[in-house]
Every structure is written in structure tokens, then in C-alpha cells.
Scaffold this motif. Structure first.
Motif, short mmCIF file in Angstrom:
data_model
loop_
_atom_site.label_atom_id
_atom_site.label_comp_id
_atom_site.label_asym_id
_atom_site.label_seq_id
_atom_site.Cartn_x
_atom_site.Cartn_y
_atom_site.Cartn_z
N GLY A 95 8.02 20.45 1.09
CA GLY A 95 7.41 21.36 -0.16
C GLY A 95 7.20 20.49 -1.50
N GLN A 96 7.41 19.13 -1.52
CA GLN A 96 7.16 18.55 -2.65
C GLN A 96 6.02 17.26 -2.44
OE1 GLN A 96 11.17 17.01 -3.53
NE2 GLN A 96 11.43 18.35 -4.87
N VAL A 97 5.48 16.88 -3.42
CA VAL A 97 4.62 15.69 -3.55
C VAL A 97 5.37 14.50 -3.46
CG1 VAL A 97 2.48 14.55 -4.51
CG2 VAL A 97 2.73 16.85 -4.43
N ARG A 98 5.43 13.34 -2.40
CA ARG A 98 5.80 12.26 -2.76
C ARG A 98 5.31 11.27 -2.23
NH1 ARG A 98 11.75 13.72 -1.67
NH2 ARG A 98 12.18 11.60 -1.63
N ALA A 99 5.58 10.17 -2.67
CA ALA A 99 4.72 8.78 -2.33
C ALA A 99 5.60 8.19 -1.27
CB ALA A 99 4.90 7.94 -3.76
N ALA A 100 5.02 7.24 -0.53
CA ALA A 100 5.66 6.70 0.47
C ALA A 100 4.93 4.96 0.43
CB ALA A 100 5.69 7.19 1.87
N LEU A 154 12.66 3.10 -3.43
CA LEU A 154 12.54 3.45 -1.91
C LEU A 154 13.81 4.05 -1.52
CD1 LEU A 154 11.61 -0.44 -0.87
CD2 LEU A 154 10.26 1.81 -0.32
N THR A 155 13.50 5.02 -0.62
CA THR A 155 14.84 5.74 0.11
C THR A 155 14.82 5.26 1.36
OG1 THR A 155 13.41 7.62 0.97
CG2 THR A 155 13.82 7.97 -1.10
N GLU A 156 15.69 5.87 2.39
CA GLU A 156 15.96 5.40 3.77
C GLU A 156 15.51 6.06 4.53
OE1 GLU A 156 17.61 2.59 4.68
OE2 GLU A 156 17.91 2.20 2.48
N LEU A 211 9.83 6.62 2.58
CA LEU A 211 9.49 7.70 1.37
C LEU A 211 10.09 7.23 0.22
CD1 LEU A 211 8.35 10.63 1.63
CD2 LEU A 211 10.71 11.35 1.76
N LEU A 212 9.51 7.48 -0.89
CA LEU A 212 10.01 7.12 -2.23
C LEU A 212 10.47 8.37 -2.72
CD1 LEU A 212 6.82 4.89 -3.41
CD2 LEU A 212 8.91 4.00 -2.30
N ARG A 231 0.73 -1.03 0.19
CA ARG A 231 -0.14 0.01 0.06
C ARG A 231 0.70 1.09 -0.05
NH1 ARG A 231 -2.19 -3.08 4.35
NH2 ARG A 231 -1.75 -1.11 5.63
N LEU A 232 0.66 2.31 -0.76
CA LEU A 232 1.22 3.52 -0.96
C LEU A 232 0.34 4.59 -0.43
CD1 LEU A 232 2.58 3.34 -4.54
CD2 LEU A 232 3.70 2.43 -2.46
N ILE A 233 1.03 5.74 -0.12
CA ILE A 233 0.27 6.81 0.19
C ILE A 233 1.07 7.88 -0.32
CG2 ILE A 233 -0.47 6.36 2.55
CD1 ILE A 233 1.76 8.40 3.83
N GLN A 234 0.38 9.11 -0.43
CA GLN A 234 0.91 10.57 -0.90
C GLN A 234 0.98 11.58 0.34
OE1 GLN A 234 1.67 11.40 -5.68
NE2 GLN A 234 -0.33 11.80 -4.86
N CYS A 235 2.12 12.20 0.22
CA CYS A 235 1.99 13.32 1.26
C CYS A 235 3.17 14.46 0.94
CB CYS A 235 2.70 12.81 2.80
SG CYS A 235 4.53 12.25 2.58
#
Length: 328
Positions: free
Chosen positions: A10-15, A52-54, A25-26, A2-6
């Protein structure tokens, strides 16, 4: 998965949702990830794994700070089309029996709504390779009508009603060659004006031109055939209405593939790069139980398979400035 966006720095990022407490965070938003997957000929799950990021974020803090966004958005809201289908669900056993009983009357005695429902029951789940019955269809607006999870749903001053509709929503991106791609599914609150709709079915189009919400989580796994959720209205600290609802193909008169076919068969809905949000209908409404919503009431719609519930408070708008159309 499952993903969200947040909103993040100041940016739109998926996680990616790691648990009910933490998301990872992606490196991009969901739309960019979907486009990346289409171009590479890979699955969205593979694209997510590579992005994927850390960085891990506290899920509840995102909620509290109202940084959650719809799980799929287009950079230009005009290129996101929000639509839906009605009369798609069989409803509870009692309601279903009553509906089937009514379909035994002569064709001339059927209401337009019952005739449409009967078409779905008889032909809404065609064999593979066949075209099934055409469902009811409606338009809600472009991406500007979408309200983020936890944000207020506005009720226009001219509205007669402000009622929830707990539904599944299919989320799509159109490829550069016009091919529709399903990104996944989300909980949706289609939100309608049921008093306006009830007055005359020809006003259905008016009743649907309202805000809506979906999310917070995007399910990119296979959708279960049977889903059981809960829809409630909270006023202050009191739950004033609560009811279970059923969805998924096992509880529908139409297959999802049939609903998708009859939406995307129109070439105008296969415009390269566009996002589509398509609501699949419901059988459970507080309006049917005589509930009248008030300013500040909060809708809460939950399905276990979709993680956190979709929550939105209501905000009734004051009278607007009169519309004055001028000649050029």
C-alpha cells in the motif's frame, strides 16, 4: 546503479535493481530519498546505500502484478511538470547528410523546423560557461499525464494519431533554495499525435498534450555519450515494426547541459520541491515509416544500459461527454 519504484504493501517504495530477476527494497520512495540527499549534502547513491533494507522482491512478479510505478514521482502530481525539447538529434548518417545538404539553401528558403535544427547544429553545444542556441520546447502536462511502465497509454477520442517517441528523459527535483538537481535518467516514450503536428507546426502544442511513460528503471550513474536502443511495436504476438535508434550526446545537436539550461532558466521551473520530467528528443518514429497503430498495440523501447525495457499497450478511448462551459 539503477532504481525502480513499486507499490509495496500500500505504499510507494523505491528499490535498487540487483539483477534482471531481483530488486532490493529501500525504506522510502525516490522523491524522499532525493530530498534526503539534498538536505544532507550527499549523493543519491550514498542515500540509497543508507536506505537499503533486507527485503528482496521478485522483479518479474512486480511486472506481472502491474505494481511497477514511474521511477520518480511527486506525492502531488500537480507538482510534477512534464516537458521536452525537439529537433535535438542528428539522426542516422543518411538523414544527417540530407539535413546538412538542405541547410546550404538560402536562409529565406529554410522551413522553421530546418532553421531551428540549423541553430542547434551550429550552436547547441557551447563551450563551458557559454550559453548555446535555444532549442524547441514543449509542455506535455503535469504528473497526471504520466503512465506507469506496463500500464495502458490512453488515446483520447479526438486524437488523429497515436505514435511512440523513444527518448531519454532527465528526472529532476528542485531543492528548497530553488536549485535544480538531476536525480538521473530513464527511458522515455514521449508519445505524440504526429498527424496533428504534421498538419501545421502551430498545432505542435496540441499534439504534445498526450500521456507519456518513462522507466521502469532510473539510471543514476553517468550517462554514456553514445547509446544504441531498439524501438518496436507488437500486435498480438507479432512484431509489426522494429527499428534501432541512437541517442546520447554523441548523436545530438545539443548538449544535455544546454537543454537543461534553457529549461531551468525560467524561475517558474525552479519552484522548491517540484519534480521535473524533461524529454530530450528522438530521431526515430514508426510514423515516419507509415505505421498506423491500433488499440491493444504494445510499444517496447529498450536500451541495454537501462535494464528492462519500457513497455506500454495502447487503449483507444470512446467519445467523451461534450465539454460545456458554464458561466458563474
Amino acid at each position: 546503479m539503477r532504481l525502480i519504484q513499486c507499490e509495496h504493501q500500500g505504499q510507494v517504495r523505491a528499490a535498487r535493481v540487483e539483477s534482471d530477476r531481483e530488486v532490493r527494497l529501500l525504506d522510502a520512495d525516490t522523491y524522499s530519498l532525493a530530498r534526503r540527499a539534498i538536505a544532507a549534502g550527499q549523493s543519491l547513491a550514498d542515500a540509497v546505500g543508507a536506505a537499503l533494507t533486507e527485503t528482496r522482491l521478485d522483479y518479474q512478479r512486480l511486472v506481472d502484478e502491474k505494481r511497477l510505478l514511474p521511477p520518480l514521482t511527486h506525492p502531488d502530481p500537480a507538482h510534477c511538470l512534464v516537458t521536452g525539447t525537439g529537433l535535438t538529434h542528428l539522426g542516422s548518417a543518411d538523414t544527417r547528410s540530407a539535413m546538412h545538404a538542405k541547410t546550404q539553401v538560402s536562409e529565406a528558403e529554410l522551413t522553421d523546423s530546418m532553421r531551428m535544427f540549423k541553430l542547434g547544429v551550429e550552436g547547441g553545444k557551447p563551450d563551458a560557461g557559454s550559453v548555446g542556441a535555444q532549442p524547441e520546447w514543449f509542455y506535455k502536462g503535469d504528473g497526471a499525464c504520466v503512465v506507469a511502465p506496463e500500464a495502458e497509454i490512453p488515446v483520447p477520442h479526438f486524437a488523429e494519431d497515436a505514435g511512440e517517441e523513444p527518448e531519454l528523459a532527465g528526472l529532476y527535483v528542485i531543492g528548497d533554495d530553488g536549485q535544480p538537481w538531476r536525480v538521473g535518467y530513464a527511458i522515455g516514450n514521449e508519445f505524440s499525435d504526429h498527424v496533428t503536428e504534421r498538419f501545421n507546426y502551430l498545432w505542435l502544442a496540441h499534439s504534445k498534450l498526450r500521456a507519456c511513460s518513462f522507466g521502469p528503471e532510473l539510471l543514476i550513474d553517468e550517462l554514456p555519450k553514445h547509446l544504441e536502443g531498439t524501438s518496436r511495436i507488437v500486435r498480438g504476438n507479432e512484431t509489426v515494426w522494429e527499428k534501432p535508434f541512437l541517442t546520447g550526446e554523441a548523436n545530438m545537436a545539443h548538449s544535455l547541459a544546454n537543454l537543461e539550461y534553457h529549461h531551468f532558466k525560467y524561475s517558474g521551473f525552479r519552484r522548491p520541491g517540484d519534480v521535473h520530467v524533461h524529454f530530450f528528443g528522438t530521431a526515430t518514429l514508426s510514423f515516419a515509416d507509415g505505421v498506423q497503430t491500433r488499440d491493444g498495440d504494445r510499444f517496447e523501447i529498450s536500451l541495454t544500459e537501462f535494464g528492462r525495457p519500457l513497455r506500454n499497450p495502447l487503449r483507444f478511448e470512446a467519445d467523451s461527454v461534450p465539454i460545456d462551459v458554464k458561466s458563474l
